[in-house]
Design a protein around this motif. Structure first.
Motif: not given
Length: 578
Positions: A138-152
Motif C-alpha cells: 500500500e505504500s508503493g514500495l513494492i512497485e518502486w522496487q519492481r521498477e528499479e529491478v527492471e531498470a537496472l
C-alpha cells in the motif's frame, strides 16, 4: 547455575509463561517496527540506508533523523529499513520456535500441547509479517522496487549484450573459457558455476566471452543444444596466440583457467558487486550478489526454441502451475562425501509455512503443490506416503537418469536443466546448497545438486518478481572457493548470556556462542552445516575476525558487508542504443 524441578503444576505455569513471553515478543516486534515505519512515512525521518567506504558497502541500522526526502529517494531509504524489520521478525520467529522445540524435546511426556502452541506462535508471526507485507504494497514500495529491478536489470543486460556482440569481432578482445572442465569431477550444475566465473572475468575486463567446447567421452555438454548462442557475431577466436591468465592489457585473447581459483584473483570475482551500481542495487535488493550473478544466468540460459517447447510440454504434462513450491532433495553419493542426511520432514515444514503464510494473506490454496527434484526414487515414495495431502509434481525421467551410470549422459543433462528451469520458476524454493567443494578435493558428482540449486536460484534472481521471491536453504554453504560472506556488528554488543540450566535440560539451549563487540567483523562459516544440523534459531556459525574465535552468533545483531568490485567504466556502452 539455577536448578528447577518439574513437578505437576509448575510445568503448566512455565508453559504458560513461555507462551506469554513469545506473544509479547511478537507484539513488541510488530508494534515497534510498524511505529517506526509509520513515522518514516509521515515525517520522512530516517538515517541513510548504507555508507560506502573504500572497497565495501555497509548497510546501516537507523541512528538519527535526516533531512526530508521525497519520491524515489524516499523509497530507496525505506526499503532497507523494511528488509531489516522483516529480517528481525523472521529471526525472532525462528528463535522462538527453536526454543520451544528444544524445551519440548527435553521434557518427555509433557502435558501441554507443544505442536499446537508452535502453530499458534507461527500464526501470530504470520499475521505480523502479513501486516508488514500489506504496508509494503500500500505504500508503493513494492512497485518502486519492481521498477528499479527492471531498470537496472535492463542496463546490465544491455552491457552484457554489447560485450558479447562487438562491432568488430576480429579486433575485439576476448576471454576463452573451456566447457566442460574436469568432467569426471564436476557435474552439469558445476559447469554452469564455472561459466559464471568466466562471465565475471569477461565483464571485469570488458572482453567478449568465447566458449571453447571440449570434446570428451565423459560428458557431452553442448550448451547451444539448450540455450541461444552467447554471441550473434563473435562465437570463435581467429588467432592462435592465446595468453595465459591474467594476460596483458593488449593481449587479444586470454585463456581463463580451468578452475574457480584463478591466480591472481581479481576483486571482481565472488563475492563482490561492481562499485558503479552497488549502492543502488543494495537499496532495493536484500541479496545484491545473488541478483548480480543472476544477470549472467539470465543471459546465458536464454532457451532456444527447441528446449523452450520441450519444457513447456513437460510442464503441461506434469501439471506445473502456481502456486507451487520447488523442493530439491539430494541423496545418493552426496551423503557419502560432504553432507549430512536432512529428513524430508524438515523440507516439508518450510513448504507448509509458505502455504500458511499465503492463506494469511488471503490467497485461496486448494492444493498444496510441490515440485520435487531428487536423485533418489525412495524420496518420491517417502513423500507420497508421509504427506498424502500434498500434490507432488516431478519428472520421472529426471529421477531415473540420476543414477551414477547415467549421470553425465545427454538425457540426464537435459533432465537436470529442465529441473533447474522448474525450480527457478517456483514461487518458493526449499533446498540444500552443501556441495561445490573445491575440485582439487572432490570426488565424482559431489558438485552436482548444490550447483544445480545455485543455478536455479540465480536464474530466479534474473527473472521478474513472482508471488514470493524467496529461497530457504535447509543446509546452506558458502560460495566456494571465494571470500566468505562478512557481517559487521552495529552498536549492539553480544555477550553470551549465562544459560539457565533446568533439571531436565542437561545442556545449554545454544552451544558455543561467541562474544561480539561493536564494529567486529564476522565471517560466516556455513560449511559447518554440512556435518551439523542448522537449527534455524536465528543464530549462525562464524568466526569473529577480531578474536579469531569460532561459534554461533545472533544474526539480528549484525549487518551485511558488501564487497565492491573494480571494473572498467561502461559509460560509452551505456550510451549506445538499447
Amino acid at each position: 547455575m539455577l536448578i528447577f524441578g518439574w513437578r505437576g503444576s509448575p510445568r503448566r505455569i512455565i508453559a504458560v509463561g513461555l507462551f506469554l513471553i513469545v506473544c509479547v515478543l511478537v507484539r513488541n516486534l510488530k508494534t515497534s517496527h510498524m511505529r517506526e515505519l509509520k513515522k518514516f512515512v509521515e515525517t520522512e525521518e530516517y538515517s541513510d540506508a548504507a555508507t560506502q567506504r573504500g572497497s565495501e558497502l555497509v548497510v546501516q541500522r537507523p541512528t538519527a533523523p535526516r533531512e526530508s526526502t521525497t519520491g524515489y529517494k524516499r523509497y530507496a531509504e525505506i526499503e532497507p529499513l523494511y528488509r531489516q524489520v522483516e529480517s528481525d521478525i523472521h529471526n525472532t520467529r525462528q528463535y522462538s520456535l527453536a526454543l520451544l522445540r528444544q524445551i519440548g524435546a527435553q521434557i518427555p511426556g509433557s502435558p501441554w500441547d507443544l505442536p499446537g502452541l508452535m502453530e499458534d506462535v507461527k500464526h501470530r508471526f504470520s499475521v505480523a509479517q502479513h501486516d508488514l507485507w500489506q504496508f509494503r504494497n500500500e505504500s508503493g514500495l513494492i512497485e518502486w522496487q519492481r521498477e528499479e529491478v527492471e531498470a537496472l536489470g535492463d542496463q546490465i543486460q544491455h552491457r552484457i549484450r554489447a560485450l558479447q556482440n562487438p562491432e568488430d569481432c576480429e579486433s575485439a578482445k576476448k576471454i576463452l573459457c573451456n566447457i566442460p572442465v574436469a568432467p569426471k569431477a564436476r557435474g552439469t550444475g558445476s559447469q554452469l558455476h564455472h561459466l559464471s566465473y568466466c562471465f565475471l572475468a569477461a565483464y571485469g575486463t570488458q572482453r567478449t566471452l568465447v566458449i571453447n567446447k571440449r570434446e570428451t567421452s565423459v560428458m557431452d555438454l553442448d550448451l547451444e543444444a539448450y540455450f541461444l548462442p552467447l554471441s550473434e557475431n563473435c562465437a570463435k577466436t581467429t588467432t592462435q596466440e592465446v595468453a595465459h591468465w591474467p594476460g596483458t592489457e593488449d593481449a587479444l585473447v586470454v585463456q581463463f583457467p580451468d578452475t574457480d581459483r584463478p591466480v591472481p584473483r581479481p576483486n571482481y570475482l565472488p563475492r563482490s558487486v561492481p562499485r558503479d551500481f552497488a549502492e543502488r542495487l543494495a537499496s532495493f535488493h536484500g541479496d545484491p550478489f545473488a541478483w548480480w550473478m543472476g544477470q549472467f544466468m539470465k543471459y546465458a540460459m536464454r532457451m532456444n526454441r527447441g528446449f523452450q517447447e520441450a519444457v513447456e510440454k513437460l510442464g503441461a504434462r506434469l501439471g506445473f502451475e502456481g502456486p507451487i513450491v520447488g523442493v530439491q532433495v539430494r541423496r545418493t553419493d552426496k551423503l557419502l562425501h560432504d553432507s549430512r542426511l536432512i529428513e524430508l520432514e524438515e523440507y516439508m515444514e518450510a513448504v507448509d509455512d509458505f502455504y500458511n503464510d499465503l492463506e494469511v494473506r488471503g490467497t485461496t490454496v486448494t492444493t498444496r503443490k510441490v515440485y520435487l527434484a531428487t536423485d533418489d526414487p525412495q524420496v518420491l515414495k517417502e513423500a507420497k506416503e508421509k504427506f498424502p495431502k500434498h500434490a507432488f509434481v516431478y519428472n520421472e525421467d529426471s529421477v531415473a537418469s540420476a543414477n551414477m551410470k547415467e549421470r553425465r549422459s545427454e538425457a540426464n543433462i537435459h533432465n537436470i536443466l529442465a529441473d533447474v528451469y522448474f525450480l527457478s520458476r517456483s514461487d518458493f524454493l526449499v533446498c540444500g546448497m552443501s556441495s561445490n567443494t573445491p575440485p582439487e578435493r572432490s570426488s565424482p558428482s559431489t558438485h552436482l545438486i548444490g550447483s544445480t540449486t545455485r543455478a536455479a536460484t540465480r536464474w530466479r534472481r534474473g527473472s521478474p518478481t513472482r508471488l514470493a521471491e524467496k529461497t530457504l536453504l535447509i543446509s546452506p554453504s558458502p560460495f566456494p572457493p571465494s571470500p566468505k560472506k562478512q557481517k559487521l556488528t552495529p552498536p549492539l554488543k553480544h555477550p553470551p548470556l549465562p544459560h539457565l540450566t533446568l533439571s531436565l535440560l542437561p545442556r545449554p539451549l545454544r552451544d558455543s556462542e561467541i562474544e561480539l563487540q561493536r564494529g567486529d567483523r564476522v565471517k560466516e562459516v556455513l560449511r559447518h552445516y554440512s556435518n551439523h544440523r542448522n537449527l534455524h534459531d536465528g543464530f549462525i556459525h562464524g568466526v569473529n575476525q577480531r578474536t579469531r574465535k569460532a561459534g554461533l552468533y545472533p544474526i539480528y545483531k549484525t549487518v551485511d558487508v558488501l564487497r565492491l568490485a573494480d571494473t572498467p567504466p561502461f559509460d560509452a556502452i551505456d550510451r549506445r542504443d538499447k
